[in-house]
Design a protein around this motif. Sequence first.
Motif, PDB file in Angstrom:
ATOM      1  N   GLU A 544       0.836  -1.203   0.000  1.00 15.06           N
ATOM      2  CA  GLU A 544       0.000   0.000   0.000  1.00 15.06           C
ATOM      3  C   GLU A 544       0.868   1.249   0.000  1.00 15.06           C
ATOM      4  O   GLU A 544       0.585   2.216  -0.723  1.00 15.06           O
ATOM      5  N   ALA A 545       1.943   1.239   0.815  1.00 11.67           N
ATOM      6  CA  ALA A 545       2.856   2.378   0.825  1.00 11.67           C
ATOM      7  C   ALA A 545       3.505   2.559  -0.548  1.00 11.67           C
ATOM      8  O   ALA A 545       3.692   3.692  -1.026  1.00 11.67           O
ATOM      9  N   PHE A 546       3.829   1.459  -1.186  1.00 12.48           N
ATOM     10  CA  PHE A 546       4.409   1.468  -2.531  1.00 12.48           C
ATOM     11  C   PHE A 546       3.466   2.141  -3.524  1.00 12.48           C
ATOM     12  O   PHE A 546       3.864   3.018  -4.308  1.00 12.48           O
ATOM     13  N   LEU A 547       2.195   1.772  -3.483  1.00 12.53           N
ATOM     14  CA  LEU A 547       1.228   2.362  -4.411  1.00 12.53           C
ATOM     15  C   LEU A 547       1.012   3.848  -4.113  1.00 12.53           C
ATOM     16  O   LEU A 547       0.980   4.681  -5.031  1.00 12.53           O
ATOM     17  N   ARG A 548       0.854   4.187  -2.848  1.00  7.98           N
ATOM     18  CA  ARG A 548       0.618   5.593  -2.496  1.00  7.98           C
ATOM     19  C   ARG A 548       1.774   6.480  -2.954  1.00  7.98           C
ATOM     20  O   ARG A 548       1.564   7.577  -3.471  1.00  7.98           O
ATOM     21  N   TYR A 549       2.973   6.000  -2.756  1.00  5.51           N
ATOM     22  CA  TYR A 549       4.144   6.797  -3.117  1.00  5.51           C
ATOM     23  C   TYR A 549       4.156   7.106  -4.610  1.00  5.51           C
ATOM     24  O   TYR A 549       4.369   8.250  -5.020  1.00  5.51           O
ATOM     25  N   HIS A 550       3.932   6.074  -5.432  1.00  2.00           N
ATOM     26  CA  HIS A 550       4.015   6.282  -6.875  1.00  2.00           C
ATOM     27  C   HIS A 550       2.800   7.027  -7.427  1.00  2.00           C
ATOM     28  O   HIS A 550       2.921   7.771  -8.399  1.00  2.00           O
ATOM     29  N   ILE A 551       1.654   6.844  -6.824  1.00  2.00           N
ATOM     30  CA  ILE A 551       0.477   7.620  -7.240  1.00  2.00           C
ATOM     31  C   ILE A 551       0.670   9.091  -6.889  1.00  2.00           C
ATOM     32  O   ILE A 551       0.437   9.983  -7.722  1.00  2.00           O
ATOM     33  N   GLN A 552       1.110   9.372  -5.677  1.00  2.00           N
ATOM     34  CA  GLN A 552       1.346  10.758  -5.267  1.00  2.00           C
ATOM     35  C   GLN A 552       2.457  11.397  -6.087  1.00  2.00           C
ATOM     36  O   GLN A 552       2.406  12.587  -6.408  1.00  2.00           O
ATOM     37  N   GLY A 553       3.470  10.590  -6.448  1.00  2.00           N
ATOM     38  CA  GLY A 553       4.571  11.116  -7.235  1.00  2.00           C
ATOM     39  C   GLY A 553       4.155  11.550  -8.621  1.00  2.00           C
ATOM     40  O   GLY A 553       4.863  12.318  -9.279  1.00  2.00           O
ATOM     41  N   ARG A 554       3.012  11.060  -9.069  1.00  2.00           N
ATOM     42  CA  ARG A 554       2.495  11.448 -10.375  1.00  2.00           C
ATOM     43  C   ARG A 554       1.276  12.358 -10.259  1.00  2.00           C
ATOM     44  O   ARG A 554       0.450  12.446 -11.167  1.00  2.00           O
ATOM     45  N   GLY A 555       1.182  12.993  -9.107  1.00  2.00           N
ATOM     46  CA  GLY A 555       0.142  14.003  -8.932  1.00  2.00           C
ATOM     47  C   GLY A 555      -1.197  13.475  -8.485  1.00  2.00           C
ATOM     48  O   GLY A 555      -2.178  14.235  -8.429  1.00  2.00           O
ATOM     49  N   GLY A 556      -1.305  12.197  -8.167  1.00  2.00           N
ATOM     50  CA  GLY A 556      -2.581  11.626  -7.751  1.00  2.00           C
ATOM     51  C   GLY A 556      -2.865  11.871  -6.278  1.00  2.00           C
ATOM     52  O   GLY A 556      -1.962  12.123  -5.476  1.00  2.00           O
ATOM     53  N   ASP A 557      -4.132  11.767  -5.904  1.00  2.00           N
ATOM     54  CA  ASP A 557      -4.569  11.946  -4.522  1.00  2.00           C
ATOM     55  C   ASP A 557      -4.955  10.583  -3.971  1.00  2.00           C
ATOM     56  O   ASP A 557      -5.808   9.888  -4.532  1.00  2.00           O
ATOM     57  N   THR A 558      -4.332  10.190  -2.871  1.00  2.00           N
ATOM     58  CA  THR A 558      -4.588   8.863  -2.302  1.00  2.00           C
ATOM     59  C   THR A 558      -5.491   8.938  -1.078  1.00  2.00           C
ATOM     60  O   THR A 558      -5.567   7.980  -0.318  1.00  2.00           O
ATOM     61  N   THR A 559      -6.168  10.069  -0.879  1.00  2.00           N
ATOM     62  CA  THR A 559      -7.073  10.208   0.257  1.00  2.00           C
ATOM     63  C   THR A 559      -8.518  10.260  -0.207  1.00  2.00           C
ATOM     64  O   THR A 559      -8.810  10.522  -1.373  1.00  2.00           O
ATOM     65  N   VAL A 560      -9.411   9.999   0.736  1.00  3.84           N
ATOM     66  CA  VAL A 560     -10.855  10.059   0.489  1.00  3.84           C
ATOM     67  C   VAL A 560     -11.446  11.092   1.440  1.00  3.84           C
ATOM     68  O   VAL A 560     -11.117  11.111   2.633  1.00  3.84           O
ATOM     69  N   LEU A 561     -12.299  11.962   0.917  1.00  5.39           N
ATOM     70  CA  LEU A 561     -12.907  13.026   1.717  1.00  5.39           C
ATOM     71  C   LEU A 561     -14.283  12.570   2.202  1.00  5.39           C
ATOM     72  O   LEU A 561     -15.161  12.232   1.415  1.00  5.39           O
ATOM     73  N   SER A 562     -14.466  12.547   3.528  1.00  8.08           N
ATOM     74  CA  SER A 562     -15.740  12.138   4.112  1.00  8.08           C
ATOM     75  C   SER A 562     -16.732  13.303   4.065  1.00  8.08           C
ATOM     76  O   SER A 562     -16.343  14.462   3.867  1.00  8.08           O
ATOM     77  N   PRO A 563     -18.043  13.026   4.261  1.00  9.56           N
ATOM     78  CA  PRO A 563     -19.041  14.122   4.285  1.00  9.56           C
ATOM     79  C   PRO A 563     -18.733  15.154   5.365  1.00  9.56           C
ATOM     80  O   PRO A 563     -19.150  16.313   5.247  1.00  9.56           O
ATOM     81  N   GLU A 564     -18.021  14.752   6.412  1.00  7.79           N
ATOM     82  CA  GLU A 564     -17.673  15.692   7.481  1.00  7.79           C
ATOM     83  C   GLU A 564     -16.434  16.516   7.149  1.00  7.79           C
ATOM     84  O   GLU A 564     -15.970  17.311   7.973  1.00  7.79           O
ATOM     85  N   GLY A 565     -15.865  16.304   5.959  1.00  7.81           N
ATOM     86  CA  GLY A 565     -14.684  17.058   5.563  1.00  7.81           C
ATOM     87  C   GLY A 565     -13.384  16.483   6.076  1.00  7.81           C
ATOM     88  O   GLY A 565     -12.365  17.179   6.083  1.00  7.81           O
ATOM     89  N   ILE A 566     -13.382  15.207   6.481  1.00  7.70           N
ATOM     90  CA  ILE A 566     -12.182  14.568   7.011  1.00  7.70           C
ATOM     91  C   ILE A 566     -11.508  13.755   5.906  1.00  7.70           C
ATOM     92  O   ILE A 566     -12.159  12.963   5.218  1.00  7.70           O
ATOM     93  N   HIS A 567     -10.204  13.962   5.754  1.00 10.29           N
ATOM     94  CA  HIS A 567      -9.432  13.211   4.769  1.00 10.29           C
ATOM     95  C   HIS A 567      -8.894  11.932   5.410  1.00 10.29           C
ATOM     96  O   HIS A 567      -8.233  11.979   6.441  1.00 10.29           O
ATOM     97  N   THR A 568      -9.203  10.802   4.786  1.00 10.72           N
ATOM     98  CA  THR A 568      -8.662   9.522   5.250  1.00 10.72           C
ATOM     99  C   THR A 568      -7.959   8.843   4.084  1.00 10.72           C
ATOM    100  O   THR A 568      -8.306   9.058   2.918  1.00 10.72           O
ATOM    101  N   GLU A 569      -6.981   8.004   4.412  1.00  9.10           N
ATOM    102  CA  GLU A 569      -6.255   7.302   3.363  1.00  9.10           C
ATOM    103  C   GLU A 569      -7.165   6.293   2.674  1.00  9.10           C
ATOM    104  O   GLU A 569      -7.921   5.566   3.328  1.00  9.10           O
ATOM    105  N   ALA A 570      -7.089   6.244   1.362  1.00 11.46           N
ATOM    106  CA  ALA A 570      -7.895   5.300   0.585  1.00 11.46           C
ATOM    107  C   ALA A 570      -7.426   3.874   0.860  1.00 11.46           C
ATOM    108  O   ALA A 570      -6.246   3.626   1.141  1.00 11.46           O
ATOM    109  N   SER A 571      -8.340   2.934   0.763  1.00 14.15           N
ATOM    110  CA  SER A 571      -8.006   1.530   0.974  1.00 14.15           C
ATOM    111  C   SER A 571      -7.203   1.007  -0.211  1.00 14.15           C
ATOM    112  O   SER A 571      -7.131   1.629  -1.275  1.00 14.15           O
ATOM    113  N   LEU A 572      -6.616  -0.166  -0.027  1.00 17.51           N
ATOM    114  CA  LEU A 572      -5.831  -0.768  -1.100  1.00 17.51           C
ATOM    115  C   LEU A 572      -6.691  -1.033  -2.325  1.00 17.51           C
ATOM    116  O   LEU A 572      -6.272  -0.816  -3.465  1.00 17.51           O
ATOM    117  N   GLY A 573      -7.930  -1.500  -2.098  1.00 22.00           N
ATOM    118  CA  GLY A 573      -8.818  -1.745  -3.220  1.00 22.00           C
ATOM    119  C   GLY A 573      -9.104  -0.478  -4.009  1.00 22.00           C
ATOM    120  O   GLY A 573      -9.143  -0.488  -5.248  1.00 22.00           O
TER     121      GLY A 573
END
Length: 653
Positions: A544-573
């Motif tokens: 998961e750390a491997f995927l997040r690093y390379h996605i973020q390195g290419r400008g991607g966002d690996t977080t999910v925004l909840s209705p309450e405005g809280i950013h959480t890390e996206a699941s592996l799926g």
Amino acid sequence: MKLERQGSARNDAAACFHSDLLPLGRYPLKLDDGPHKRTMNVSDMPGERENFFDVEDFDSEVLHSVTADCAPGDYYQLHTVMRRWSTETKLTERKKAAFRILSDICFLYFEPGSRTRPYKPVIQLEDSRSFSLDDLTPVDLTVLESVAAQVTRPDLRGRIWDVLWLKRRDLGVSTAISAIEAYSAVNIPTGQHQRTQLVVNCWDRALSLARMIRGAGDITIEPLEAVISDAFNRALTEGGTLALELTYVSVRYGLDADRRDERSEALQAIAATYRENGQHYAQREFLEAAARWKVAKQRRGAYWNIVIQIAESHESDANLELASSKPSYIRIATILEQAIQQYRRVPRQFRPASMEMQLAQLQQRLLTAGALAVEEMSIIRSDPLDMSEMVDGAKARVSGRSIFAALIGLSTLFPIPNHEELLSAERELMVEGLGIYSQVTFHEDGRLTAKVPAPSLAEDADFLSARAISNFAHRIEMVVRGAIVPGLETFTREHCISERQLLQIVVHSAAIPPGREAFFVKGLAAGFDWDFMSSSHLLVPQLEAFLRYHIQGRGGDTTVLSPEGIHTEASLGTLLGMELTTDILGPDMVFVLEAFLVNPHGPNFRNVQAHGLISESAAGGVHAVFAWWLCLHLVVLPFWASGKSRKGPESQE
């Protein structure tokens, strides 16, 4: 004055050996050696020796004569010559026994910095191993105690006292002191030498012991440190590998703390010489050593300037390869990826103004090289094979090669399947009426964990995907049993790979995020020790750390925004479902990761493991083996090539 020292986690090259020279373990161990096979029986064990030994039975002059040509610190060479003399017919049985014991203690994997387990068996298979310190009997230890003072070679004498310190603590701290004195009597070489690491290991172990028994007797560390410091000064004038080895030891033990900037600048000067000669790999080795000294102080501007120089060295290397008569675009793309990763390490406050534009240009060059790299690759196909042929093929892919060639063979035992071909095969079965039934998946405890209704059309995507994943799950078990396990058995029988060697591979892999190297090294090392329960728990979360690093390195966002405005890390799926992930890894590797790790129609290995649902047997079973191999595959191979280059350079933005 008595001295003390400590050691580093390195091993001499005991990977190449002849079966007739192997010391025996507690279990029968079969080794293939060309057309001949040798089985080592329990009756040959070190414990089956004379139960009486007199010091007069030992001839130190003979020992000195037969080991005179062995290089300092080369314990495998010492093992080899003494093993032969342990069968010399001219010697008495007691003298043979002494040679056998000395030979045994030299045939060990050496981690000089370890306080608890500096010596391990060189060969460790699932149900057998080579010689271990646990095989030494009280009689053996008495023999070692009797002959230690008569041995004139300091490296061998240090090993004897070291073993006695570990196995006979009742003798007191004097054994450790004697080991320190012996190890520190091994002369540090001057000039250019091929195997300086072997000698540095002895000094490393002396430092380790010295810190371990600090205050226990007439021990001072300062003379040891002074010798290391003087040797470092000489090494800097010679520009050889000794400076690299002494950097590893000095920084780890905090030596020359007041001279860190001076040491770093001297190493950078040597690196500049290699750069002028076009020797960019050597340049980076010395730059990385220079960076170690800066890290020991603080990661400030001077440290990041070195990182930028390392990145520029990768660029220069890629340019040289491109200008060659037959450039390898696989290598070029790998080097460019490493350059980009080094640049991205630099915090923004330490980046020059031109770096962002430079990164964009490198990314475009990487896309172009990646597309051409795909054309260099070929797919190897064969007719269906039974398990015996698969086993033989796996062994042949690994056996008889150098350690790194064998490692590449091991990491490519299983071709990543083509996702579209798997779906096409399932589609054909549906058209023929062979795949029209609903798809269900049960957990091992009987629970229904996934279900797909029978398809209404031959293009039912969900059903096709579920069928492909289910069939792929069956293939995993066959591949593990028929290829990966035999391949790993062959590798561990012929080679012993250390964590230090794995660290060099991991550090230079384009796949590994900075700061994650230790997890991958420890996880891969556990697999080579057949401890797949540990390896899978270390490695799978790092995917998961491997995927997040390379996605973020290419400008991607690996977080999910909840209705309450809280950013959480996206699941592996979720990460695997991103379009950017497919661009990075390619659809085939994304399918493998999803099918194996998170899909309920497959092993669902990540989720079963992460939620504590995995059984003890499964935690070290075929799926754990496949998880280890998959991480080895990602570390060793250019994981990005098929994904980044699939569309071609002209179509990628």
